[in-house]
Design a protein around this motif. Structure first.
Motif, PDB file in Angstrom:
ATOM      1  N   ASP A  40       0.862  -1.175   0.000  1.00  0.00           N
ATOM      2  CA  ASP A  40       0.000   0.000   0.000  1.00  0.00           C
ATOM      3  C   ASP A  40       0.901   1.229   0.000  1.00  0.00           C
ATOM      4  OD1 ASP A  40      -2.439  -1.340  -0.045  1.00  0.00           O
ATOM      5  OD2 ASP A  40      -2.465  -1.568   2.129  1.00  0.00           O
ATOM      6  N   THR A  41       0.294   2.404   0.022  1.00  0.00           N
ATOM      7  CA  THR A  41       1.061   3.647  -0.014  1.00  0.00           C
ATOM      8  C   THR A  41       2.092   3.671   1.110  1.00  0.00           C
ATOM      9  OG1 THR A  41      -0.806   4.814  -0.974  1.00  0.00           O
ATOM     10  CG2 THR A  41       0.899   6.163   0.059  1.00  0.00           C
ATOM     11  N   PRO A  42       3.370   3.886   0.780  1.00  0.00           N
ATOM     12  CA  PRO A  42       4.394   3.962   1.819  1.00  0.00           C
ATOM     13  C   PRO A  42       4.114   5.127   2.774  1.00  0.00           C
ATOM     14  CG  PRO A  42       5.399   3.741  -0.350  1.00  0.00           C
ATOM     15  CD  PRO A  42       3.936   4.009  -0.568  1.00  0.00           C
ATOM     16  N   VAL A  43       4.568   4.970   4.019  1.00  0.00           N
ATOM     17  CA  VAL A  43       4.455   6.012   5.028  1.00  0.00           C
ATOM     18  C   VAL A  43       5.871   6.482   5.334  1.00  0.00           C
ATOM     19  CG1 VAL A  43       3.776   6.520   7.405  1.00  0.00           C
ATOM     20  CG2 VAL A  43       2.333   5.050   5.977  1.00  0.00           C
ATOM     21  N   VAL A  44       6.082   7.795   5.296  1.00  0.00           N
ATOM     22  CA  VAL A  44       7.408   8.365   5.486  1.00  0.00           C
ATOM     23  C   VAL A  44       7.525   8.940   6.884  1.00  0.00           C
ATOM     24  CG1 VAL A  44       8.987  10.163   4.702  1.00  0.00           C
ATOM     25  CG2 VAL A  44       7.633   8.878   3.042  1.00  0.00           C
ATOM     26  N   GLY A  45       8.597   8.554   7.585  1.00  0.00           N
ATOM     27  CA  GLY A  45       8.879   9.080   8.908  1.00  0.00           C
ATOM     28  C   GLY A  45      10.295   9.609   8.969  1.00  0.00           C
ATOM     29  N   PRO A  46      10.680  10.151  10.107  1.00  0.00           N
ATOM     30  CA  PRO A  46      12.013  10.735  10.231  1.00  0.00           C
ATOM     31  C   PRO A  46      13.144   9.713  10.138  1.00  0.00           C
ATOM     32  CG  PRO A  46      10.899  10.728  12.342  1.00  0.00           C
ATOM     33  CD  PRO A  46       9.896  10.282  11.323  1.00  0.00           C
ATOM     34  N   ALA A  47      12.867   8.458  10.456  1.00  0.00           N
ATOM     35  CA  ALA A  47      13.924   7.443  10.461  1.00  0.00           C
ATOM     36  C   ALA A  47      13.790   6.427   9.345  1.00  0.00           C
ATOM     37  CB  ALA A  47      13.942   6.727  11.811  1.00  0.00           C
ATOM     38  N   GLY A  48      12.785   6.567   8.477  1.00  0.00           N
ATOM     39  CA  GLY A  48      12.643   5.576   7.423  1.00  0.00           C
ATOM     40  C   GLY A  48      11.363   5.709   6.636  1.00  0.00           C
ATOM     41  N   ILE A  49      11.203   4.763   5.735  1.00  0.00           N
ATOM     42  CA  ILE A  49      10.006   4.628   4.912  1.00  0.00           C
ATOM     43  C   ILE A  49       9.408   3.280   5.292  1.00  0.00           C
ATOM     44  CG2 ILE A  49       9.148   4.397   2.554  1.00  0.00           C
ATOM     45  CD1 ILE A  49      11.680   6.114   1.759  1.00  0.00           C
ATOM     46  N   TYR A  50       8.126   3.264   5.619  1.00  0.00           N
ATOM     47  CA  TYR A  50       7.494   2.073   6.173  1.00  0.00           C
ATOM     48  C   TYR A  50       6.425   1.566   5.226  1.00  0.00           C
ATOM     49  CZ  TYR A  50       9.871   4.282   9.990  1.00  0.00           C
ATOM     50  OH  TYR A  50      10.838   4.880  10.750  1.00  0.00           O
ATOM     51  N   VAL A  51       6.450   0.235   4.986  1.00  0.00           N
ATOM     52  CA  VAL A  51       5.458  -0.380   4.112  1.00  0.00           C
ATOM     53  C   VAL A  51       4.937  -1.650   4.764  1.00  0.00           C
ATOM     54  CG1 VAL A  51       6.348   0.562   1.945  1.00  0.00           C
ATOM     55  CG2 VAL A  51       7.227  -1.618   2.772  1.00  0.00           C
ATOM     56  N   ALA A  52       3.707  -1.978   4.405  1.00  0.00           N
ATOM     57  CA  ALA A  52       3.079  -3.202   4.876  1.00  0.00           C
ATOM     58  C   ALA A  52       2.773  -4.057   3.646  1.00  0.00           C
ATOM     59  CB  ALA A  52       1.801  -2.879   5.649  1.00  0.00           C
ATOM     60  N   PRO A  53       3.659  -4.979   3.306  1.00  0.00           N
ATOM     61  CA  PRO A  53       3.407  -5.829   2.144  1.00  0.00           C
ATOM     62  C   PRO A  53       2.145  -6.663   2.340  1.00  0.00           C
ATOM     63  CG  PRO A  53       5.697  -5.984   2.835  1.00  0.00           C
ATOM     64  CD  PRO A  53       4.954  -5.251   3.911  1.00  0.00           C
ATOM     65  N   GLN A  54       1.285  -6.673   1.336  1.00  0.00           N
ATOM     66  CA  GLN A  54       0.047  -7.440   1.418  1.00  0.00           C
ATOM     67  C   GLN A  54       0.346  -8.930   1.280  1.00  0.00           C
ATOM     68  OE1 GLN A  54      -2.840  -5.870   2.305  1.00  0.00           O
ATOM     69  NE2 GLN A  54      -1.310  -4.272   2.541  1.00  0.00           N
ATOM     70  N   GLY A  55      -0.429  -9.746   1.961  1.00  0.00           N
ATOM     71  CA  GLY A  55      -0.247 -11.188   1.888  1.00  0.00           C
ATOM     72  C   GLY A  55       0.832 -11.708   2.820  1.00  0.00           C
ATOM     73  N   THR A  56       1.493 -10.804   3.544  1.00  0.00           N
ATOM     74  CA  THR A  56       2.479 -11.223   4.537  1.00  0.00           C
ATOM     75  C   THR A  56       2.118 -10.552   5.858  1.00  0.00           C
ATOM     76  OG1 THR A  56       3.983  -9.395   4.106  1.00  0.00           O
ATOM     77  CG2 THR A  56       4.321 -11.407   2.818  1.00  0.00           C
ATOM     78  N   PRO A  57       2.278 -11.252   6.953  1.00  0.00           N
ATOM     79  CA  PRO A  57       1.905 -10.658   8.237  1.00  0.00           C
ATOM     80  C   PRO A  57       3.012  -9.808   8.840  1.00  0.00           C
ATOM     81  CG  PRO A  57       2.517 -12.932   8.556  1.00  0.00           C
ATOM     82  CD  PRO A  57       2.640 -12.658   7.086  1.00  0.00           C
ATOM     83  N   GLY A  58       3.383  -8.715   8.175  1.00  0.00           N
ATOM     84  CA  GLY A  58       4.460  -7.916   8.722  1.00  0.00           C
ATOM     85  C   GLY A  58       4.539  -6.508   8.193  1.00  0.00           C
ATOM     86  N   VAL A  59       5.496  -5.780   8.742  1.00  0.00           N
ATOM     87  CA  VAL A  59       5.787  -4.412   8.324  1.00  0.00           C
ATOM     88  C   VAL A  59       7.291  -4.331   8.090  1.00  0.00           C
ATOM     89  CG1 VAL A  59       5.981  -3.589  10.708  1.00  0.00           C
ATOM     90  CG2 VAL A  59       5.515  -1.972   8.888  1.00  0.00           C
ATOM     91  N   VAL A  60       7.694  -3.535   7.096  1.00  0.00           N
ATOM     92  CA  VAL A  60       9.099  -3.401   6.728  1.00  0.00           C
ATOM     93  C   VAL A  60       9.477  -1.925   6.769  1.00  0.00           C
ATOM     94  CG1 VAL A  60      10.805  -3.775   4.898  1.00  0.00           C
ATOM     95  CG2 VAL A  60       8.970  -5.445   5.245  1.00  0.00           C
ATOM     96  N   ALA A  61      10.622  -1.624   7.387  1.00  0.00           N
ATOM     97  CA  ALA A  61      11.183  -0.271   7.388  1.00  0.00           C
ATOM     98  C   ALA A  61      12.324  -0.239   6.388  1.00  0.00           C
ATOM     99  CB  ALA A  61      11.684   0.097   8.772  1.00  0.00           C
ATOM    100  N   LEU A  62      12.305   0.758   5.507  1.00  0.00           N
ATOM    101  CA  LEU A  62      13.340   0.901   4.485  1.00  0.00           C
ATOM    102  C   LEU A  62      14.202   2.114   4.775  1.00  0.00           C
ATOM    103  CD1 LEU A  62      11.068   0.315   1.354  1.00  0.00           C
ATOM    104  CD2 LEU A  62      12.538  -1.363   2.502  1.00  0.00           C
ATOM    105  N   ASP A  63      15.500   1.984   4.534  1.00  0.00           N
ATOM    106  CA  ASP A  63      16.421   3.099   4.662  1.00  0.00           C
ATOM    107  C   ASP A  63      16.141   4.074   3.526  1.00  0.00           C
ATOM    108  OD1 ASP A  63      19.021   4.460   3.704  1.00  0.00           O
ATOM    109  OD2 ASP A  63      19.530   3.797   5.728  1.00  0.00           O
ATOM    110  N   PRO A  64      15.863   5.355   3.815  1.00  0.00           N
ATOM    111  CA  PRO A  64      15.528   6.295   2.747  1.00  0.00           C
ATOM    112  C   PRO A  64      16.677   6.564   1.781  1.00  0.00           C
ATOM    113  CG  PRO A  64      15.453   7.390   4.888  1.00  0.00           C
ATOM    114  CD  PRO A  64      15.772   5.960   5.132  1.00  0.00           C
TER     115      PRO A  64
END
Length: 176
Positions: A71-95
């Motif tokens: 879904d639409t990524p969420v941007v925060g001060p320490a990273g970019i956060y996404v919730a991949p569909q079909g997997t039970p998790g959240v991933v933080a990406l280094d900007p």
């Protein structure tokens, strides 16, 4: 096929365009000098993940692939956060690189929506569970268990607003 393109601010003319094999892209979001979009659906499944552009060329600054539909990524001060569909998790990406900074897996279903308060990344998971993570490390800082499934989530400052399946609308003060 959908594409990502930049317009010249002075003329409105297309400055560059990046074509993808995507069927559907998320709304773009800004992270510093980057414009980031998630790939929700793709013809061959290879571009599923996140594309980041620095605005200077049609070549992505980085690609975080292999995440699945996001879904639409969420941007925060320490990273970019996404919730991949079909997997039970959240991933933080280094900007800066798109590399995975941290990842959290829920036990069952999930994840739900991602929102930010002043100090935490909040994600709904396992239907009625809400988890607050440290944005930089991914360490679980707070948890909340709703009486029924959380179907929507938004934040205003340090207040979370939860729409639940059976219990209606709840406001949760996360500052204390």
């Amino acid at each position: 096929a959908p594409s990502v393109f930049a317009l010249d601010a002075a003329t409105g003319e297309r400055a560059w365009e990046h074509r993808t094999d995507a069927v559907e892209l998320t709304a773009p979001v800004q992270s510093g000098d980057l414009v980031v979009t998630g790939v929700q659906k793709s013809f061959d499944g290879q571009d599923l993940g996140v594309l980041a552009f620095d605005g200077t060329s049609s070549r992505p600054a980085w690609v975080a692939s292999g995440l699945g539909e996001v879904d639409t990524p969420v941007v925060g001060p320490a990273g970019i956060y996404v919730a991949p569909q079909g997997t039970p998790g959240v991933v933080a990406l280094d900007p800066g690189t798109g590399a995975t900074s941290w990842e959290y897996r829920f036990d069952e279903s999930g994840p739900g929506p991602i929102v930010l308060t002043s100090d935490l990344v909040w994600v709904g998971g396992n239907e009625n569970e809400l988890v607050g993570f440290d944005p930089a490390s991914g360490a679980v800082q707070k948890q909340y268990q709703a009486a029924s499934a959380i179907v929507s989530l938004t934040a205003d400052g340090d207040t979370l607003f939860l729409g639940t399946y059976l219990d209606g609308f709840l406001a949760l003060d996360t500052s204390g």
